[in-house]
Structures are given as C-alpha cells and as structure tokens.
Design an enzyme around this catalytic site. Structure first.
Site, PDB file in Angstrom:
ATOM      1  N   CYS A 108       0.840  -1.199   0.000  1.00  0.00           N
ATOM      2  CA  CYS A 108       0.000   0.000   0.000  1.00  0.00           C
ATOM      3  C   CYS A 108       0.879   1.254   0.000  1.00  0.00           C
ATOM      4  O   CYS A 108       1.502   1.566  -0.999  1.00  0.00           O
ATOM      5  CB  CYS A 108      -0.978  -0.036   1.178  1.00  0.00           C
ATOM      6  SG  CYS A 108      -2.350   1.137   1.016  1.00  0.00           S
ATOM      7  N   HIS A 122      -3.607  -5.076   0.087  1.00  0.00           N
ATOM      8  CA  HIS A 122      -3.157  -5.635   1.368  1.00  0.00           C
ATOM      9  C   HIS A 122      -3.242  -7.160   1.330  1.00  0.00           C
ATOM     10  O   HIS A 122      -4.244  -7.753   1.748  1.00  0.00           O
ATOM     11  CB  HIS A 122      -4.008  -5.090   2.515  1.00  0.00           C
ATOM     12  CG  HIS A 122      -3.732  -3.667   2.853  1.00  0.00           C
ATOM     13  ND1 HIS A 122      -2.795  -3.287   3.801  1.00  0.00           N
ATOM     14  CD2 HIS A 122      -4.249  -2.514   2.357  1.00  0.00           C
ATOM     15  CE1 HIS A 122      -2.758  -1.972   3.881  1.00  0.00           C
ATOM     16  NE2 HIS A 122      -3.632  -1.475   3.010  1.00  0.00           N
ATOM     17  N   GLU A 171      -1.906  -9.308   3.175  1.00  0.00           N
ATOM     18  CA  GLU A 171      -1.912  -9.934   4.507  1.00  0.00           C
ATOM     19  C   GLU A 171      -3.302 -10.341   4.957  1.00  0.00           C
ATOM     20  O   GLU A 171      -3.456 -11.249   5.792  1.00  0.00           O
ATOM     21  CB  GLU A 171      -1.271  -8.997   5.543  1.00  0.00           C
ATOM     22  CG  GLU A 171      -2.027  -7.724   5.851  1.00  0.00           C
ATOM     23  CD  GLU A 171      -1.650  -6.534   4.990  1.00  0.00           C
ATOM     24  OE1 GLU A 171      -1.813  -5.389   5.438  1.00  0.00           O
ATOM     25  OE2 GLU A 171      -1.196  -6.764   3.847  1.00  0.00           O
TER      26      GLU A 171
END
Length: 558
Positions: A383, A520, A522
């Site tokens: 990001c 993102h 994750e």
C-alpha cells in the site's frame, strides 16, 4: 436453526476473547459444524476506519469492503469462512439505524429508549450477521462482545444477549466468560477473587456463564479450578484453564484437551463428529521445528503497538511455516531512521514497508527503501510501501527529483502519487471523493480482480490474475508512469477499468527482488494455506542470506 454462543470478558481487556472465540470455532468446524463469528463493538464510532492504529490496532478489511475490528482477522485465520460486513457492528451503527428508523416514523410516536429499541436492534443485527455466510444456514454463531463486564458501554449488548437467551428455545444459547486469574509473586499463588467478582457482576445482569475460560500465565491447578467452581456456581469441568503459550495456534488443542467443545455441544444439543485437529498439530510442529531462520526489518511508524500490523505479522509467520523458516521481525521506527540514518538496516535479510497514512515518518521509509534498492536487499512494499517505493525510484532513478504524494504535499510539482477522484467499486458502481470528503468509508475498499502482466515476477507469484483487498485513497499517478517505465520500473498489474497501477517491480537486471503492491495481501493469508507473495518474500530473504554468507566466506578465504 442457528444456535448462539456469546463470549464475554471480565476483569481487564485484551485477555484474548477474539482468539478464544476463533479457537472454539476452529474446533467446532473440525467436528463438521458450519460456524460463523460476530464481533459486537461497544464504541460509538460507526466503524474503526478513522481510529488511530495506536488506539485500536489494525483495521481489518473484509472481502466486501468493510473496515472492521482486527478480531475478524483472527476469525478468518482460524476458520475457513470469509467474514462479511455484517459480521462486525458497533454501537455507532446501532444508534445510527435506530435514529434513522425514528426519523422515518417507524416507532409510531413511541419514546425511543435503550430498552427495548436499542437492545432489539442489537438482536436484529446479531441474527442478520449470523446469516451472512453459509447461505444463512450456520449451525453455530459465536458472538464476541467487546469490552469487559461492568463497562457502561457494554451493558446494552449484554442485556440484548440476555434477552436473546430467554427468547430462543432451550439449548439454543450458551455463554462463555473469559476472565483473569493473576499470579501474585509476593504471595506465590494464583488469585481467584477477580474471577469470582467478574462472574458475580455477570450474574447481576442476569447471565449465568456456561463455561469459564480462566486466563493465567500458567496452568491453573485442580484445586484452583475447584475453588472457582464453588464460588462462581459453574461446574468444575466447565472451568477451563487457558495459559500463556508461544503461539496462538496451540489454543484450539488446549481447549479441546479440556473438553470445551464437548461442553458446548452438550449445552446446545449439537450432534457432531469427533474433532480432528491434525492440521493445527502440524502447524505447531512446523513452527517449533524450522530448518532456516531469517530476520525481516519492518519499517513503520506504529511499531510501538505491533497490533497495528497484526495480519501482516501473522502472514509473515504463515510464510515461515510454509517455507520451514523461523521469521524474526525487527520493528524499526521510520522516524528513528530520519534522525539516526540507515545503519539499523544492516544485517537484515529483507525489508518491508507496510501501509499507513499521513506524512510523519515517510522520509525515513523512503531512506529505507533506497537502502534496500541500492544494496540489493529484498524489498516488499504494501500500500503506502508501494507508493513510497515509486516516489523513491522517481527521485533517485527517473530524474523526478521533486517527486512526492499529494497526501504529503498537496502542492507538489511532481505528484507521482495523487488522490483519485472517481473510480468503480467492486460492484461496478461509480464512487467519487475529493479533499473535502469525509474520512470515513471514502477509500477504495474490498477485493478487486486484476490481470497480471505475463513474464513478470508478479505473474510467477500470482499467475494470470490477482484478487486482493484494498484500503487506500491515493494511487500512483498514470501521468508519470511512462517516464518511470523508461527508467526501468515495471507495472506488472493494473485495475481493469481505470488502469491504475496495482503492482510494481524492478527487473532482475536492476534488483534481485524488489516488489510493491497497492493492496493488502496480509488480509487473505491463513496458517493453513499461507500466501504466495509472503512465501516468495521469505524465499527471497533466504536467498539473499545465502549470497551474503557465500560472500563472507569468499572474503575470508582471500
């Protein structure tokens, strides 16, 4: 019909209600049950999207674009289901809904009160959230109530849960209470009094816990559990000891070994197959028996509260599991780099710059990115970490020496990163924003599919298409992309409609592993499956480590 388990907390916050709820869900899922989870947050914010990470921790983004509590990240990592917007709601959303109904005249002139209107709305939200996944046919909905018993903010939620338990048929509702049993060093013993008082407070509200989860730094002996049982009016076998462990992925087996899932299944009259926790046993074994070890430098500005990067930390650990590697994380404050330089980045196997907002600490992050690029250290930017990598490359390689983001300098002469004012959301609707827009829910949010350029590192990692979750306002400015590409930068994925850069990388001729993503990743990593990007990142760190070791050995011989 869906049955409900309400998880409450007592004595102090941050005991791990989310982990406890997720672990119970994992066991029940292993028994063949369809499980969903909800988080009920007592704060008045509509969602955590505008809250500081230092106060609230990470904001977890769901597939459908909701900004939610970090506990939903735990839920997704422990069970197979993907959470939705309705799996998390707040006091702010409840009051917003009730006030809207009052303005529309839906209460027919009645005085709108906490009881019954707010509590009834909470129950409606709970029942709606329980139907969000599994085609509305979940066997069990585990509802975590934020805060602690005794907090004034939590009272409407507890009252709603009490009312719901009365309204539902027998054996359709259970209560799990997580409480603290502190060890007093001077006395040399565990103290049960705080737990007794916490249960007493819960009983005053009208709730009798089915199971007590007693949190301590060590296992609670049998006589301690018997004492808690006697004074709390909870059966001894339902007093479960939960102690500190080196990984949260041991908790499902800990609870199962003490029969918690059997207690819940009996209370809810659920017919379920025996639990199979072999996948969790394998994960724990892999974590305890790594074949390699790397150190990753995470350069951010919220590093004093690692909960700010919870999903990212877990994703790195998942990658470690799937590459047989112990992943050590060195948290580096980017403002320290601004003051003291980049010496702290030496001896790292890889560098990662995570997402974030605002100008503070950005020059330190850019310095870390430059260090990684110039010293061939594997780099992953997420990001803001990608945007800053583009700015660094623009300044020091593409001859755009004044390159910046309009987030940090609205009057920048070379805004290589800028606010996009119009885009299509994941449903194909046109969204608009400006510098004057509200901060809440005015970002690109949720999952988006993008084609990946063939022949790139991104294609080797993801294949022909990427589908990841977003949370950002600013984008790489397409005006400057041709100049960046002429200098060597590769845009390896773009949004299909606006053609906004989604992934960037450097060719192997310029750097062995330099990669940035606007999304993102994750948020989609799980301990069971890992994530291809983080596994590739850890593999690159291992390769860099080998090269450094080989170079040192060669120098030693000469």
């Amino acid at each position: 019909m869906t049955k409900y388990v309400f998880v409450t907390g007592g004595v102090v916050s941050s005991l791990g209600k989310g982990i406890a709820a997720a672990s119970l869900a994992a066991i029940l899922e292993s028994r063949g049950l369809k499980v969903t989870l909800l988080k009920l947050d007592p704060y008045i914010n509509v969602d955590p999207g505008t809250m500081s990470p230092l106060q609230h921790g990470e904001v977890f983004v769901t597939e459908d674009g909701a900004e939610t509590d970090l506990d939903l990240g735990h839920y997704e990592r422990f069970v197979s289901a993907k959470m939705r917007k309705s799996n998390n709601f707040t006091t702010g959303q409840i009051y917003e809904s009730v006030i809207s109904k009052e303005r529309r005249g839906e209460y027919l002139g009645k005085t709108v009160q906490v009881i019954p209107h707010i509590t009834s709305e909470i129950q409606a939200f709970v029942e709606r959230g329980a139907k969000a996944i599994h085609d509305g046919k979940a066997d069990v909905a585990i509802c975590e109530i934020g805060g602690t018993v005794g907090d004034i903010e939590s009272l409407p939620f507890l009252e709603a849960a009490r009312q719901m338990s009365l309204r539902l048929p027998a054996h359709d509702c259970a209560f799990v209470h997580l409480t603290l049993v502190p060890y007093i060093n001077s006395a040399g013993e565990l103290k049960t009094k705080p737990t007794q008082h916490s249960v007493q407070k819960l009983r005053e509200i009208g709730i009798m816990p089915t199971v007590l989860l007693c949190r301590a730094d060590r296992p609670i002996p049998e006589d301690g559990r018997a004492k808690i049982s006697l004074f709390s009016n909870v059966r001894e076998e339902a007093v479960i000891s939960v102690w500190d462990v080196d990984t949260i992925y041991k908790i499902p087996e800990m609870l199962h070994a003490q029969g918690m899932d059997d207690l819940i299944c009996r209370e809810l009259d659920l017919k379920a197959q025996p639990a199979d926790l072999s996948v969790w046993a394998k994960l724990v074994y892999e974590m305890a028996n790594p074949q390699h070890e790397v150190t990753i430098g995470m350069v951010g500005k919220y590093v004093e509260l690692t909960e700010s990067y919870k999903s990212l930390i877990e994703a790195l650990r998942h990658a470690g599991i799937h590459t047989h590697t112990r992943v050590n994380i060195n948290y580096i404050d980017s403002e320290d780099i601004e003051k003291e330089g980049v010496d702290c980045l030496q001896n790292l196997d890889a560098i990662l710059v995570p997402g974030g907002f605002g100008k503070r600490g950005t020059e330190g992050k850019i310095a870390a990115i430059r260090y990684a690029r110039e010293n061939n250290v594997p780099y992953l930017g997420i990001c803001l970490g990608m945007q800053l990598a583009v700015i660094e490359f623009a300044r020091h390689v593409a001859n755009l020496t004044k390159a910046n983001s309009t987030e940090f300098d609205p009057q920048s002469d070379q805004p290589v990163v800028a606010l996009i004012t119009e885009w299509l959301d994941r449903e194909g609707r046109v969204e608009k924003r400006s510098n004057d827009s509200d901060l809440g829910s005015t970002m690109r949010l949720g999952s988006q599919r993008c084609p990946v350029k063939a022949g790139t590192l991104a294609h080797r990692i993801y294949g022909a298409e990427v589908n990841e979750r977003h949370r950002h306002r600013y984008e790489v400015n397409n005006t400057y992309v041709p100049q960046l590409e002429r200098s060597g930068l590769i845009i390896s994925a773009r949004t299909p409609n606006e053609e906004l850069p989604e992934m960037m990388e450097l060719p192997s001729s310029m750097h062995p592993w330099f990669f940035g993503v606007q999304f993102h990743p994750e948020f989609t990593s799980t301990p069971r499956d890992g994530h291809p990007l983080f596994s590739a990142f850890i593999s690159a760190a291992l390769e860099h480590q080998k090269k450094l070791l080989k170079s040192k050995l060669h120098k030693g011989k000469t």
